[in-house]
Design a protein around this motif. Structure first.
Motif, mmCIF file in Angstrom:
data_model
loop_
_atom_site.group_PDB
_atom_site.id
_atom_site.type_symbol
_atom_site.label_atom_id
_atom_site.label_comp_id
_atom_site.label_asym_id
_atom_site.label_seq_id
_atom_site.Cartn_x
_atom_site.Cartn_y
_atom_site.Cartn_z
ATOM 1 N N GLU A 190 15.044 -1.970 -0.202
ATOM 2 C CA GLU A 190 13.742 -2.435 0.277
ATOM 3 C C GLU A 190 12.850 -1.238 0.586
ATOM 4 N N PHE A 191 11.551 -1.402 0.349
ATOM 5 C CA PHE A 191 10.579 -0.358 0.676
ATOM 6 C C PHE A 191 9.428 -1.020 1.424
ATOM 7 N N GLN A 192 9.203 -0.582 2.654
ATOM 8 C CA GLN A 192 8.234 -1.294 3.499
ATOM 9 C C GLN A 192 6.905 -0.561 3.670
ATOM 10 N N ALA A 193 6.668 0.507 2.917
ATOM 11 C CA ALA A 193 5.459 1.302 3.182
ATOM 12 C C ALA A 193 4.620 1.502 1.928
ATOM 13 N N LEU A 194 4.540 0.478 1.083
ATOM 14 C CA LEU A 194 3.730 0.592 -0.130
ATOM 15 C C LEU A 194 2.245 0.592 0.236
ATOM 16 N N ASP A 195 1.535 1.650 -0.190
ATOM 17 C CA ASP A 195 0.111 1.687 0.134
ATOM 18 C C ASP A 195 -0.740 2.323 -0.958
ATOM 19 N N ASP B 113 12.554 -5.132 -3.102
ATOM 20 C CA ASP B 113 11.679 -5.857 -2.177
ATOM 21 C C ASP B 113 10.696 -4.865 -1.577
ATOM 22 N N VAL B 114 9.419 -5.192 -1.583
ATOM 23 C CA VAL B 114 8.437 -4.274 -0.996
ATOM 24 C C VAL B 114 7.508 -5.011 -0.030
ATOM 25 N N TYR B 115 7.045 -4.247 0.959
ATOM 26 C CA TYR B 115 6.037 -4.697 1.907
ATOM 27 C C TYR B 115 4.846 -3.755 1.753
ATOM 28 N N VAL B 116 3.664 -4.297 1.832
ATOM 29 C CA VAL B 116 2.450 -3.492 1.784
ATOM 30 C C VAL B 116 2.133 -3.024 3.203
ATOM 31 N N GLN B 117 2.006 -1.697 3.373
ATOM 32 C CA GLN B 117 1.696 -1.180 4.715
ATOM 33 C C GLN B 117 0.198 -1.237 4.972
ATOM 34 N N VAL B 118 -0.157 -1.753 6.128
ATOM 35 C CA VAL B 118 -1.565 -1.895 6.509
ATOM 36 C C VAL B 118 -1.808 -1.103 7.788
ATOM 37 N N SER C 255 -4.620 8.970 11.603
ATOM 38 C CA SER C 255 -3.325 9.603 11.377
ATOM 39 C C SER C 255 -2.309 8.649 10.755
ATOM 40 N N LYS C 256 -2.645 7.372 10.697
ATOM 41 C CA LYS C 256 -1.665 6.402 10.201
ATOM 42 C C LYS C 256 -1.847 6.131 8.719
ATOM 43 N N TYR C 257 -0.728 5.971 8.064
ATOM 44 C CA TYR C 257 -0.752 5.563 6.669
ATOM 45 C C TYR C 257 -1.038 4.073 6.578
ATOM 46 N N GLY C 258 -1.298 3.641 5.358
ATOM 47 C CA GLY C 258 -1.487 2.213 5.137
ATOM 48 C C GLY C 258 -2.894 1.908 4.677
ATOM 49 N N LEU C 259 -3.038 0.770 4.013
ATOM 50 C CA LEU C 259 -4.344 0.336 3.535
ATOM 51 C C LEU C 259 -5.160 -0.212 4.694
#
Ligand SMILES: *Cc1c(COP(=O)(O)O)cnc(C)c1O
Length: 259
Positions: free
Chosen positions: A117-122, A142-147, A154-158
């Protein structure tokens, strides 16, 4: 260690003793699970709808073996190299690895090789790199899109507003099973500000559900705020310190900044 932490983090309110035996790990896991179940029940939700993902960053393999003996079947790590090394060290155990931190395209090959699983797709670039490696390996992920729900630079994510367009790109990457969304709340002792981040993610998810009924998951909540996250709809909480013990370095050490 106190001075290393910003004085106003929720996590500062508790210090977590390190678990050193299988029994201590089992007790910590049971205590966290009981609080998850209680929070879900308070919110009128089924406890079984909330998954506990233990986060094992910085914890060495000898202690991870105790945690697995105590019942951990999956482990989350925020750095690919560390996760890869541990997956090799613990190859004799049945552990599903979740990568929950930012990924650079040059590490996509590693994630495709060992992660469940990868939870930080951005980014589309990372989706592309992962898909290419996964297709070659004949695997899915399995992936989660990071928001980025706190609008902290300083935070990653869309940004929440960028999510709909991003989701439209993802069907091109057939090996990625997009399950939902992940966020890190603002670090604040102000519960209202933390809760607001979780609500933003939930709204992102609810809007996405209109387009794709498969995007059900909400990964949000950590040791200091998972009960609030569950009240706001979390289906996966990522808990490290409350299971493994306090880390000695501030979180900024583990979440490299920049993009
Ligand atoms: C470390 C980490 C967690 C868990 O934080 P704890 O304070 O140890 O519970 C959750 N999510 C991510 C992305 C992390 O890096």
């Amino acid at each position: 260690m106190g001075p290393l932490y910003p004085a106003d983090t929720l996590t500062l309110m508790t210090s977590y003793p390190p678990a050193q035996t299988v029994g201590e790990f089992a007790a910590n896991l049971a205590a966290v699970r009981a609080r998850i179940d209680a929070a879900a029940t308070r919110a009128g939700r089924a406890p079984s709808d909330v998954r506990l993902l233990p986060v094992s960053k910085t914890v060495p393999q000898d202690r991870l073996r105790l945690a697995v003996a105590a019942g951990c079947t999956e482990l989350g790590e925020n750095k690919v190299q560390e996760a890869k090394r541990k997956s090799e060290e613990l190859a004799d155990l049945a552990v599903a690895w979740a990568v929950i931190g930012h990924l650079q395209t040059n590490k996509a090959k590693d994630v495709a090789a060992f992660a469940a699983e990868f939870q930080a797709l951005d980014s589309v670039r990372v989706a592309e790199a992962l898909d290419r490696r996964l297709q070659a390996a004949g695997r899915g992920l399995d992936v989660y899109v990071q928001v980025n729900t706190s609008a902290e630079e300083s935070k990653y994510g869309l940004s929440p507003g960028a999510v709909p367009d991003f989701l439209r790109e993802l069907p091109a990457f057939a090996s990625l099973r997009v399950r939902g969304f992940m966020t890190l709340a603002e670090f604040s002792a102000d519960e209202a500000r933390v809760r607001k981040c979780f609500r933003v993610l939930r709204r992102v998810r609810d809007r996405a559900l209109d387009v794709d009924s498969g995007l059900t998951e909400l990964s949000m909540g950590m040791s200091g705020d998972y009960e609030i996250a569950i009240e706001e709809g979390a289906t996966c909480v990522r808990v490290g310190q409350a299971i493994f013990g306090s880390r000695s370095l501030p979180d900024s050490h583990y979440w490299p900044t920049g993009g």
